[in-house]
Design an enzyme around this catalytic site. Structure first.
Site, PDB file in Angstrom:
ATOM      1  N   ASP A   9     -13.016  -0.742   7.988  1.00  0.00           N
ATOM      2  CA  ASP A   9     -13.821  -1.938   8.259  1.00  0.00           C
ATOM      3  C   ASP A   9     -12.925  -3.174   8.205  1.00  0.00           C
ATOM      4  O   ASP A   9     -13.059  -4.089   9.025  1.00  0.00           O
ATOM      5  CB  ASP A   9     -14.972  -2.069   7.253  1.00  0.00           C
ATOM      6  CG  ASP A   9     -16.254  -1.429   7.787  1.00  0.00           C
ATOM      7  OD1 ASP A   9     -16.149  -0.417   8.498  1.00  0.00           O
ATOM      8  OD2 ASP A   9     -17.356  -1.945   7.498  1.00  0.00           O
ATOM      9  N   ASP A  14      -5.366  -0.624  -2.865  1.00  0.00           N
ATOM     10  CA  ASP A  14      -5.529  -2.076  -3.020  1.00  0.00           C
ATOM     11  C   ASP A  14      -4.363  -2.828  -2.378  1.00  0.00           C
ATOM     12  O   ASP A  14      -4.545  -3.874  -1.744  1.00  0.00           O
ATOM     13  CB  ASP A  14      -5.751  -2.481  -4.489  1.00  0.00           C
ATOM     14  CG  ASP A  14      -4.963  -1.639  -5.485  1.00  0.00           C
ATOM     15  OD1 ASP A  14      -4.171  -0.766  -5.062  1.00  0.00           O
ATOM     16  OD2 ASP A  14      -5.133  -1.855  -6.699  1.00  0.00           O
ATOM     17  N   LYS A  55      -4.677   6.227  -4.804  1.00  0.00           N
ATOM     18  CA  LYS A  55      -4.769   5.403  -6.018  1.00  0.00           C
ATOM     19  C   LYS A  55      -4.304   6.293  -7.152  1.00  0.00           C
ATOM     20  O   LYS A  55      -5.072   6.657  -8.048  1.00  0.00           O
ATOM     21  CB  LYS A  55      -6.224   4.928  -6.173  1.00  0.00           C
ATOM     22  CG  LYS A  55      -6.466   3.953  -7.299  1.00  0.00           C
ATOM     23  CD  LYS A  55      -6.001   2.534  -7.021  1.00  0.00           C
ATOM     24  CE  LYS A  55      -6.174   1.691  -8.277  1.00  0.00           C
ATOM     25  NZ  LYS A  55      -5.506   0.382  -8.170  1.00  0.00           N
TER      26      LYS A  55
HETATM   27 MN    MN Z   1     -17.927   2.703   7.504  1.00  0.00          MN
END
Ligand code: MN
Ligand code: IPM
Length: 355
Positions: A250, A222, A189
């Site tokens: 995730d 992002d 970022k």
């Molecule tokens: Mn994790």
């Protein structure tokens, strides 16, 4: 016969159940391929902490350092305040054993449901290399005037030249070894976090000169999240810091079929590495024979690859693929069409049956 000392930390919640199935499958593969595992169990986790107030004793740490590899189930207990076991056991192990890479493949196997409607196994097949010992996880920070209206809480991201460089070099080498599209995407970022990721960006560019055969690429975190959903086929290997790596993996787990299948390895290329499913201890499910053990089984498979036991590893991979294509109804806990133990039995059987 090749013999490996493996530290086993079943941990909390569903950890022991999924670890048992991973061991069942590893033993089946070992038997066929002529390997011998000397398993040393450790009861680290919530129960031990509640009973003895102990997290990871130094004696356990020194024993673990002597192992060829470590297999971990899950850490997290409903009766222990969040943060204690995570930092005191999981992060402690990652830091003390200097497991500076968290390797997380995002692979959609044939027959597995993905929420991305128009994507299939050919599109979802990449690996995230997550820095695993620094960044916001380093534990640097503190409170000022805690509990008062003037309270200040600071949590600092620690990025060392050495830490960043060894992670980026690992990613370049890993991308080269995979030898697929040989594209390495740096996920940062740099437009806002202009100190930490300036270092990452500079180190990435400098290192790139040593791996001219690897194509380099950059995207903000992002944008990475957008593309992982919109066009995951864009990625080959992604390298990123600890926090971003935690979050995007995730998301990665979801597009590859869920936590039931998401495996990972905490790697110290020069020391003892530890393999664990990405998911947690699933406090709703312990003892029900409902949790999916495939993430743990696939973590065991990654352990074999790490140990250089490719034949045994391929056996497990093929067995998992076969079970996914023909037998499991879903990858979600309680919806697999069979129990935790039956999934383990089936994969072990497929491991033995291969010629
Ligand atoms: Mn994790
Ligand atoms: C993971 C987990 C851990 C992490 C937690 C339990 C400390 O979410 O392995 O991704 O954030 O690294």
């Amino acid at each position: 016969m090749k013999k490996y000392d493996v530290g086993v930390i079943p941990g909390d919640g569903t950890g022991p159940e999924v670890t048992a199935e991973a061991l069942k499958v590893l033993k089946a593969a070992a038997q066929v391929e002529g390997l011998d595992f000397n398993l040393v169990h450790y009861d680290l986790g919530g129960e031990r902490y509640l009973k003895k107030g102990e997290l990871v004793p130094n004696s356990v740490l020194s024993e673990l350092r002597q192992m060829n590899a470590i297999l971990l189930g899950a850490i997290g207990h409903p009766d222990v305040k969040p943060g204690i076991l995570e930092t005191g056991v999981l992060l402690k192990l990652r830091f003390e054993l200097d497991l500076y890479i968290n390797l997380r493949p995002v692979v959609l196997f044939p027959g597995v449901y993905t929420p991305l409607r128009d994507k299939g196994p050919a599109d979802i097949d990449f690996t995230v290399v997550r820095e695993n010992t620094e960044g916001l996880y380093a534990g640097s920070g503190g409170f000022l005037k805690k509990g008062s209206p003037d309270e200040v809480a600071v949590q600092e991201s620690v990025n060392t030249r050495k830490g960043v460089e060894r992670c980026i070099r690992f990613a370049f080498k890993y991308c080269r070894k995979l030898n697929r599209r040989k594209k390495l995407t740096l996920c940062c970022k740099t437009n806002v976090l202009t100190f930490a990721f300036d270092l990452w960006d500079r180190v990435f560019r400098e290192c790139a000169a040593d791996y001219p055969d690897v194509q380099t690429d950059y995207a903000h975190v992002d944008a990475i999240c957008m593309w992982m959903v919109k066009n995951p086929e864009y990625f080959d290997v992604i390298v990123t810091d600890n926090m971003f790596g935690d979050i995007i993996t995730d998301l990665g787990a979801m597009i590859q079929g869920g936590m039931g299948i998401a495996a990972g390895g905490n790697i110290n290329p020069e020391g003892t590495s530890m393999f664990e499913p990405i998911g947690g201890s699933a406090p709703k499910y312990p003892g029900l024979n409902k949790i999916n053990p495939l993430a743990a089984i696939c973590s065991g498979q990654m352990m074999l690859v790490h140990l250089g036991e490719d034949k045994a590893a391929v056996r497990i991979l093929n067995a998992v693929k076969k079970a996914l294509q023909h037998d499991l109804k879903s990858l979600d806990a309680g919806k697999m069409g069979m129990g935790t133990k039956e999934v383990g039995d089936l994969v072990a059987k497929y491991v033995r049956e291969q010629v």
